[in-house]
Structure formats: structure tokens, C-alpha cells
Design an enzyme around this catalytic site. Structure first.
Site, PDB file in Angstrom:
ATOM      1  N   VAL A   1     -20.147   1.218  -3.132  1.00  0.00           N
ATOM      2  CA  VAL A   1     -19.958   0.854  -1.725  1.00  0.00           C
ATOM      3  C   VAL A   1     -21.307   0.785  -1.017  1.00  0.00           C
ATOM      4  O   VAL A   1     -21.631  -0.208  -0.364  1.00  0.00           O
ATOM      5  CB  VAL A   1     -19.028   1.880  -1.027  1.00  0.00           C
ATOM      6  CG1 VAL A   1     -18.950   1.603   0.466  1.00  0.00           C
ATOM      7  CG2 VAL A   1     -17.642   1.842  -1.646  1.00  0.00           C
TER       8      VAL A   1
ATOM      9  N   CYS B   1     -10.937   5.361  -7.788  1.00  0.00           N
ATOM     10  CA  CYS B   1     -10.249   5.359  -6.486  1.00  0.00           C
ATOM     11  C   CYS B   1      -8.775   5.737  -6.559  1.00  0.00           C
ATOM     12  O   CYS B   1      -8.378   6.749  -5.991  1.00  0.00           O
ATOM     13  CB  CYS B   1     -10.404   3.991  -5.838  1.00  0.00           C
ATOM     14  SG  CYS B   1     -12.121   3.513  -5.699  1.00  0.00           S
TER      15      CYS B   1
ATOM     16  N   LEU C   1       1.486  -6.187  -9.311  1.00  0.00           N
ATOM     17  CA  LEU C   1       2.742  -5.979 -10.037  1.00  0.00           C
ATOM     18  C   LEU C   1       2.536  -6.353 -11.501  1.00  0.00           C
ATOM     19  O   LEU C   1       3.464  -6.758 -12.174  1.00  0.00           O
ATOM     20  CB  LEU C   1       3.866  -6.830  -9.417  1.00  0.00           C
ATOM     21  CG  LEU C   1       4.448  -6.327  -8.099  1.00  0.00           C
ATOM     22  CD1 LEU C   1       5.529  -7.281  -7.592  1.00  0.00           C
ATOM     23  CD2 LEU C   1       5.042  -4.913  -8.233  1.00  0.00           C
TER      24      LEU C   1
ATOM     25  N   LYS D   1      -6.690   3.873   4.776  1.00  0.00           N
ATOM     26  CA  LYS D   1      -7.333   3.676   3.482  1.00  0.00           C
ATOM     27  C   LYS D   1      -6.539   4.272   2.323  1.00  0.00           C
ATOM     28  O   LYS D   1      -6.187   3.593   1.364  1.00  0.00           O
ATOM     29  CB  LYS D   1      -8.746   4.254   3.532  1.00  0.00           C
ATOM     30  CG  LYS D   1      -9.471   4.306   2.213  1.00  0.00           C
ATOM     31  CD  LYS D   1      -9.659   2.920   1.623  1.00  0.00           C
ATOM     32  CE  LYS D   1      -9.992   2.998   0.171  1.00  0.00           C
ATOM     33  NZ  LYS D   1     -11.341   2.781  -0.149  1.00  0.00           N
TER      34      LYS D   1
HETATM   35  C1  UGA Z   1      -9.168  -0.158  -5.447  1.00  0.00           C
HETATM   36  C2  UGA Z   1      -8.539  -1.034  -4.359  1.00  0.00           C
HETATM   37  O1  UGA Z   1      -7.950  -2.201  -4.942  1.00  0.00           O
HETATM   38  C3  UGA Z   1      -9.580  -1.446  -3.320  1.00  0.00           C
HETATM   39  O2  UGA Z   1      -8.947  -2.173  -2.259  1.00  0.00           O
HETATM   40  C4  UGA Z   1     -10.233  -0.177  -2.745  1.00  0.00           C
HETATM   41  O3  UGA Z   1     -11.238  -0.489  -1.800  1.00  0.00           O
HETATM   42  C5  UGA Z   1     -10.861   0.615  -3.882  1.00  0.00           C
HETATM   43  O4  UGA Z   1      -9.832   0.955  -4.828  1.00  0.00           O
HETATM   44  C6  UGA Z   1     -11.482   1.857  -3.293  1.00  0.00           C
HETATM   45  O5  UGA Z   1     -10.756   2.739  -2.841  1.00  0.00           O
HETATM   46  O6  UGA Z   1     -12.711   1.920  -3.202  1.00  0.00           O
HETATM   47  P1  UGA Z   1     -10.604  -0.626  -7.643  1.00  0.00           P
HETATM   48  O7  UGA Z   1     -10.449   0.830  -7.945  1.00  0.00           O
HETATM   49  O8  UGA Z   1     -11.953  -1.232  -7.756  1.00  0.00           O
HETATM   50  O9  UGA Z   1     -10.122  -0.949  -6.161  1.00  0.00           O
HETATM   51  O10 UGA Z   1      -9.692  -1.385  -8.667  1.00  0.00           O
HETATM   52  P2  UGA Z   1      -8.395  -2.312  -8.627  1.00  0.00           P
HETATM   53  O11 UGA Z   1      -8.786  -3.693  -8.902  1.00  0.00           O
HETATM   54  O12 UGA Z   1      -7.572  -2.068  -7.454  1.00  0.00           O
HETATM   55  O13 UGA Z   1      -7.636  -1.789  -9.923  1.00  0.00           O
HETATM   56  C7  UGA Z   1      -7.254  -0.435 -10.077  1.00  0.00           C
HETATM   57  C8  UGA Z   1      -6.573  -0.214 -11.390  1.00  0.00           C
HETATM   58  O14 UGA Z   1      -5.261  -0.769 -11.391  1.00  0.00           O
HETATM   59  C9  UGA Z   1      -7.265  -0.815 -12.604  1.00  0.00           C
HETATM   60  O15 UGA Z   1      -7.241   0.125 -13.639  1.00  0.00           O
HETATM   61  C10 UGA Z   1      -6.436  -2.034 -12.933  1.00  0.00           C
HETATM   62  O16 UGA Z   1      -6.511  -2.390 -14.283  1.00  0.00           O
HETATM   63  C11 UGA Z   1      -5.058  -1.566 -12.547  1.00  0.00           C
HETATM   64  N1  UGA Z   1      -4.103  -2.640 -12.184  1.00  0.00           N
HETATM   65  C12 UGA Z   1      -4.327  -3.407 -11.093  1.00  0.00           C
HETATM   66  C13 UGA Z   1      -2.935  -2.813 -12.921  1.00  0.00           C
HETATM   67  O17 UGA Z   1      -2.687  -2.092 -13.914  1.00  0.00           O
HETATM   68  N2  UGA Z   1      -2.030  -3.757 -12.523  1.00  0.00           N
HETATM   69  C14 UGA Z   1      -2.235  -4.538 -11.442  1.00  0.00           C
HETATM   70  O18 UGA Z   1      -1.339  -5.366 -11.139  1.00  0.00           O
HETATM   71  C15 UGA Z   1      -3.412  -4.362 -10.703  1.00  0.00           C
END
Ligand code: UGA
Length: 465
Positions: free
Chosen positions: A15, A294, A284, A238
Site C-alpha cells: 500500500v 488481507c 464467486l 474496509k
Molecule cells: C483483497 C481485496 O480484494 C482488496 O479490495 C483489499 O484492498 C485487499 O484485500 C486489502 O485488504 O488490502 P488481495 O488480498 O490482494 O485483495 O487479493 P484478492 O484478489 O482479493 O484475492 C484474495 C484471495 O481470494 C486469493 O487467494 C484469491 O485466489 C482468492 N479468490 C478470489 C478466490 O478463491 N475466488 C475468487 O473468486 C476471488
């Protein structure tokens, strides 16, 4: 020329450094402050110390133009700054909640040397109620200091941090002071202007050179994307947003298990479900589940704050349970074809917690690799960016390879654990030909089942086969 405020960003993580680089490229003079000399030295050379699309380029340019000043010193940066963004980490406590020591230390160190009129902006994700505590601590250090506190949670996603920072969907501001929120809003307006410039014709080349993908023109005006509210509301926005996204994934994974038992295909099911605009398709996607720095921490933090206030949060406890079950579920899916794992050669493609990042925190892929080792399998792995960071948590017996082709050679089974484009778009006929066996577990549901079957794989996905 317009007089812009000087900014300090405390903490140079995903960030902090991304925000600093983007603000410096928007024309601000930005100090980027960290207590780690190694990180500061790397940034001084004009690059980030972790991988994030387009970030090195933005840091390099900001260092060249001298708009970005990396420093270890609060004395050098804070007294010269009008606005301070706190972006320090909140490591996990044993119970999964946020350790706020760095949050308080950053605020206190800032307070010691700050000048009157400072706006202190909290960008780190913190539990609701933290802002009031920080205000108290600042007052304890400097009773006389005139300052305002603004909660401004960050929503960028790792892997698209620069893109999200430029292409902001929303700016959440929470404070007792309208004026302080206006001042922070003005800072973001400059980022929005940069984004518009970069998506304009003249900056097309700059955009493709530095951002790596097209910035979309937001349909909503900048003002309509700014939400000003109470301090505590902003803090709760958040964690609730992250909790809801985690909930959506766990929901999809629960339905996926049912899909497996009923011969439905979870991708088809969620395409249909997500087509309802009230629900939406995003988050989903069934698979091995969520990880990262996060979701796991924010969800357990929310549960812990709710428990402290005697509010039940069983809905999120269930989401965690489902997520924890997904690695075991992956093993179960493999064991449909592998009765005994001992001595079986299994390749894990992907170790990061998701594609586009070198971050391996709470990576489900690593958990699966380690679980397979425990069951006696001979595991090899390859990830385009995350192998170095993986070494700390990955079982030392897992052999790290240099490419997909090297990794799959002679394997009995292949696991697509992270949906890096390089893996999804790979030539799977070559992979099949190089392997000794034919088991394929698509832990991210990204491959075409019919195509894989035609190639001779025995295919298993999460909620589809
Ligand atoms: C997440 C949020 O999406 C951001 O909006 C937020 O700012 C951030 O946390 C934070 O709090 O700083 P991030 O942790 O970078 O972002 O990752 P995501 O892309 O959200 O994915 C999180 C996890 O969920 C990953 O392991 C991903 O593989 C998994 N995922 C995501 C799934 O298994 N299925 C999905 O449909 C989407």
C-alpha cells in the site's frame, strides 16, 4: 504553478510504496519513510523490493524526478509534510487478530516531530475503534499538537496495486473534521487527474509503457466516488468489504462441493447465479480458497472485535471453516485417482496466494504442497515470481524448478494451484506428453474439461469433473 501539499508515507509495503509512487508521479513531493534500511536503499536505486506490475517503472521515474524521497528519518520527512499517510503493517497475533504495535509506533513517532496543522491519514487496515486510540496516543505524546485524523482505508489488490490506485473505484474518508477530509480528497483528485491523463491519447504510450494495461475511464465523476462519513464507519467499511468478498468465495466453494456430488459444473452454476446484477459474478470463483495478507487477517480480526463486543459473527466463522477445508478437499479430489500418495510424483504449479504477486502469505497452494509431502508424495513446484518468498513456509523437501516444462517432466500428477496466465495458457498437450501419469487437479477451475480429457488427462476441478 499550483502549490501542492508535501506528503509523507510511513511504511513502504504494497500500500505505502504504491501510493507513494503514484502520488510522486502525480506531482507531489513525497517522502517514503520506513524503519528498514534495506528497503529504503532498494527504493533509492529506483525500484521496488517486491514484484508489482508497473511499480518499478513508476518508482524509477519518481526517483529520477526527485519527487520521491526515500528516508529512514522521521525528522527529515514529517516536519516538512502537510499530510502523513500511515501505511504500516499489522502483523497477525496468535489469535489471528491485528497486532497494532506498528500503527501506534508510527503515530507516536510522527507526533513527536510534526508541525501544527498536520492531517494524519490512516490507510492501514485496522479494527473499528483503532482511530480513537491513535488520536489518544498522539495527544499523549504531544498535547499541544494541532492535528486532524482521517481514516482512509485502502482497497487496492495485490497484483494490480498500481492499476487500482490510479483507477480508484472509491475513496472512503472518515473523520470528525470535514476540512481534513476535503484536504485528503484534494490529494486523490490529483491521482484521478493523472489517471485521466494516462488514459488520454497523448499519454497512451506512457500508459502502456508503465501501467501494462489500459486504464478505463471511470463512468462516475470523481466527486461521486468520494464517500465522507464518521471515523468509525470508514474503519468498518474496509473490513466488512473484505469479509463479504471472503464470504462470497466460501459460499461458492460450499456450493462447489455439492456440485461435485450432483454432477453439476460449479463454473456454469456461478455464471448463472452471478448474472443477477444484485449478486455479481466477481469473487464467486470456486477453488482452493482464499489466502494472502488481507482476507485471513481481516476476517479473524472482525470475528475477534465482534466477540469483544459480544456480537455473534458465526457467519464469518463458517466462512473460515469452509476455507480451511479446501486444502483437504483438494487432497480428496486427487485421491480419487491416487490411492496411496507415498512415492507419487506430484507437481504444484503456483505457490503465490494468487496470480500476479510474489506474496505467499497464507497461500493455499503452499498448504497443499506441504500436505502432500506429509502424505508421502514427492513434490516439486514452480512459480514465476514467488519461489524465493515461498522457501520460508514450504516444506524443504519440495524441489523448486525453473520452468513449467522442467517441473512437469516425469510427474504422476499435476496440480494447477494458482491461475497464473502462464499456466492457464500453457500447451497442455506438451505437459501431458512430458508427464509419466495422467492425473490433473485444476485447483482454480480454469482449464477446459473437454479439452483436457481429449488430451488424455483424468481431470478433477473444485465442483466440476
Ligand atoms: C483483497 C481485496 O480484494 C482488496 O479490495 C483489499 O484492498 C485487499 O484485500 C486489502 O485488504 O488490502 P488481495 O488480498 O490482494 O485483495 O487479493 P484478492 O484478489 O482479493 O484475492 C484474495 C484471495 O481470494 C486469493 O487467494 C484469491 O485466489 C482468492 N479468490 C478470489 C478466490 O478463491 N475466488 C475468487 O473468486 C476471488
Amino acid at each position: 504553478m499550483e502549490e501542492l501539499p508535501t506528503i509523507s508515507i510511513v511504511g513502504t509495503g504494497y500500500v505505502g510504496l504504491t501510493t507513494a509512487a503514484v502520488l510522486a508521479n502525480s506531482g507531489f513531493k513525497v517522502y517514503t519513510v520506513d524503519i528498514d534500511p534495506e528497503k529504503i536503499e532498494t527504493i533509492k536505486t529506483g525500484k521496488a523490493y517486491f514484484y508489482e506490475e508497473a511499480l518499478d517503472e513508476l518508482v524509477e521515474r519518481a526517483i529520477e524526478t526527485r519527487n520521491l524521497i526515500p528516508t529512514l528519518s522521521y525528522e527529515e520527512s514529517i516536519p516538512n509534510s502537510d499530510v502523513v499517510f500511515s501505511c504500516v503493517g499489522t502483523p497477525d497475533r496468535e489469535d489471528g487478530s491485528h497486532n497494532l504495535d506498528y500503527i501506534y509506533a508510527a503515530a507516536e513517532s510522527t507526533a513527536k516531530v510534526a508541525n501544527d496543522g498536520l492531517v494524519f491519514v490512516q490507510k492501514s487496515t485496522v479494527p473499528v475503534g483503532t482511530g480513537r486510540q491513535v488520536i489518544k496516543r498522539i495527544k499523549n505524546v504531544r498535547e499541544d499538537l494541532q492535528f486532524e485524523y482521517v481514516s482512509n482505508p485502502e482497497f487496492l489488490r495485490e497484483g494490480s496495486a498500481v492499476y487500482n490506485t490510479l483507477n480508484m473505484e472509491r475513496v472512503i474518508l472518515g473523520s470528525d473534521s470535514q476540512e481534513a477530509m476535503d484536504r485528503v480528497e484534494a490529494v486523490y483528485k490529483k491521482i484521478d487527474e493523472l489517471c485521466k491523463k494516462l488514459s488520454g491519447v497523448n499519454f497512451g504510450e506512457y500508459a502502456s509503457q508503465y501501467i501494462g494495461r489500459k486504464l478505463k475511464a471511470e463512468t462516475k465523476s470523481f466527486e461521486d466516488r468520494v464517500y465522507k462519513m464518521r471515523l468509525e464507519s470508514a474503519e468498518l467499511v474496509k473490513v466488512s468489504a473484505n469479509a463479504f468478498l471472503a464470504l462470497k468465495i466460501s459460499f461458492a466453494n460450499s456450493i462447489a462441493k455439492l456440485a461435485d456430488k450432483t454432477d453439476a459444473d460449479i463454473n456454469e452454476v456461478m455464471d448463472g447465479v452471478g448474472s443477477d446484477t444484485r449478486i455479481g459474478r466477481a469473487f464467486l470463483y470456486a477453488g482452493l480458497g482464499w489466502g494472502g495478507g488481507c482476507f485471513p487477517k481481516d476476517v479473524s480480526g472482525l470475528i475477534s472485535v465482534a466477540n469483544d463486543r459480544e456480537v455473534g459473527m458465526s457467519i464469518m466463522e463458517a466462512a473460515v471453516d469452509v476455507n480451511d477445508s479446501m486444502v483437504k478437499y483438494g487432497v480428496e479430489k486427487l485421491s480419487r485417482h491416487i490411492k496411496d500418495f507415498s512415492g507419487k510424483k506430484i507437481v504444484i504449479l503456483g505457490l503465490a496466494f494468487k496470480p500476479g504477486t510474489s506474496d505467499v502469505r497464507k497461500s493455499q497452494a503452499i498448504k497443499l504442497a506441504n500436505k502432500l509431502v506429509e502424505l508421502g508424495a514427492e513434490v516439486v513446484a514452480y512459480d514465476p515470481k514467488a519461489m524465493e518468498e515461498a522457501e520460508e513456509t514450504l516444506d524443504p523437501s519440495v524441489r523448486l524448478m525453473n520452468s513449467v516444462s522442467e517441473a512437469v517432466d516425469g510427474m504422476d500428477a499435476v496440480v494447477l494451484a494458482v491461475d497464473w496466465k502462464e499456466f492457464v495458457d500453457a500447451d497442455w498437450s506438451k505437459i501431458k506428453a512430458a508427464m509419466a501419469g495422467d492425473v490433473l487437479f485444476d485447483g482454480r477451475n480454469k482449464l477446459d474439461i473437454d479439452e483436457m480429457m481429449e488430451l488424455g488427462f483424468r481431470y478433477e476441478g473444485v465442483g466440476r469433473r
